[in-house]
Design an enzyme around this catalytic site. Structure first.
Site: not given
Ligand SMILES: NC(=O)c1ccc[n+]([C@@H]2O[C@H](COP(=O)([O-])OP(=O)(O)OC[C@H]3O[C@@H](n4cnc5c(N)ncnc54)[C@H](OP(=O)(O)O)[C@@H]3O)[C@@H](O)[C@H]2O)c1
Length: 272
Positions: A47, A105
């Site tokens: 990241y 990861h």
């Molecule tokens: N281990 C892995 O391979 C892996 C892969 C993917 C993700 N991850 C981790 O998991 C975390 C979360 O997953 P993600 O980032 O893929 O997706 P997520 O948390 O499901 O969704 C994030 C998205 O949703 C929006 N959002 C957040 N809260 C909201 C709400 N209350 N209402 C409406 N929209 C909302 C955010 O936009 P805004 O910023 O505009 O609010 C952003 O675009 C990542 O940041 C990372 O740390 C790990």
């Protein structure tokens, strides 16, 4: 906050995802999240924000022992020498002392898992990290990794939200006493416009995103939603004052469909 207790690790059930957050904006969101009660922070070498996450935590003034910090080794750093060197770099960037949880990861077929797990165990033995685990591991990989690590793995982090059935991986984690942590728990934001989640949330005064998060944590699974917006930080942690009924839990699980997976790369393992 409620914790997931896996072996010796106590992982706060709700954390902040930080993918795509960078620089001062990232540090500011992390600092604000601590103020709002977040105690679990998820970053990764890939990241490019470990320094910013550490800065935000320190700026909040919270005591180090009150936060749980997770980082992940990039798939290119899984050869033993590289793994140890890269984890030392992560420790240097975060500047928080020992990392609470270090995850692999993604699996990397090009490097023998036995070598990687030996290095992961060494990182723990050498005091770089308190706990070790994996991410994006399938049932077969969980079995192999647990055997190689002699059951020292405390967590598997994987994609999980109402649109993706992960019952097989969840069962494998439970059988191994590992915590399951859901990434993309609001399906990258698409849960926010879901009519079923909206209907279920209405009588509770909760948004569809909150219902999605509640559904995850009510199964005893961790969730690490990401947001760049301070008002949504508060929304996403406000999920501990209501419970979904068994019927509602089942109805939400019924939203899963074969095309529900969001995160899939050329290097992904063969999913269960
Ligand atoms: N281990 C892995 O391979 C892996 C892969 C993917 C993700 N991850 C981790 O998991 C975390 C979360 O997953 P993600 O980032 O893929 O997706 P997520 O948390 O499901 O969704 C994030 C998205 O949703 C929006 N959002 C957040 N809260 C909201 C709400 N209350 N209402 C409406 N929209 C909302 C955010 O936009 P805004 O910023 O505009 O609010 C952003 O675009 C990542 O940041 C990372 O740390 C790990």
């Amino acid at each position: 906050m409620q914790t997931l207790d896996a072996k010796n690790a106590q992982i706060p059930i709700l954390g902040l995802g930080t993918w795509e957050l960078r620089g001062r904006d990232c540090a500011r969101v992390v600092e604000q999240a601590v103020r709002l009660g977040y105690r679990h922070f998820d970053t990764a070498q890939l990241y490019g924000n470990e320094r910013d996450v550490g800065d935000g935590i320190r700026a909040s003034g919270i005591s180090r022992s009150d936060v749980f910090v997770v980082t992940k080794v990039a798939p290119d750093n899984l050869a033993p020498g590289l793994l140890i060197r890269s984890v030392k770099e992560s420790v240097g960037k975060l500047r928080l002392g020992e990392i609470d949880l270090l995850l692999l990861h993604w699996p990397n077929k090009g490097i023998p898992l036995a070598d990687t797990i030996a290095a992961l165990v060494e990182a723990k033995r050498d005091g770089l990290v308190r706990n070790i685990g994996v991410s994006n591991y399938t049932v077969a990989l969980i079995e192999e990794a647990c055997r190689l690590a002699e059951d020292r793995l405390v967590c598997n982090q994987f994609e999980y939200h109402p649109y993706l059935d992960q019952s097989k991986v969840l069962a494998a984690c439970r059988a191994r006493g590992m915590a399951a942590v859901a990434y993309s728990p609001i399906a990258r934001g698409s849960a926010k416009s879901d009519s079923v989640l909206a209907r279920i949330g209405k009588p509770y005064g909760k948004t569809p995103a909150q219902v999605s998060l509640r559904w995850v944590i009510q199964q005893g699974v961790g969730a690490i939603p990401r947001t760049s917006r301070v008002e949504r930080l508060a929304e996403n942690i406000d999920v501990f004052d209501f419970s979904l009924t068994d019927e509602e839990m089942t109805e939400i699980a019924g939203l899963a469909h074969p095309g529900g997976r969001i995160v899939d790369w050329a290097w992904s393992p063969k999913w269960d």
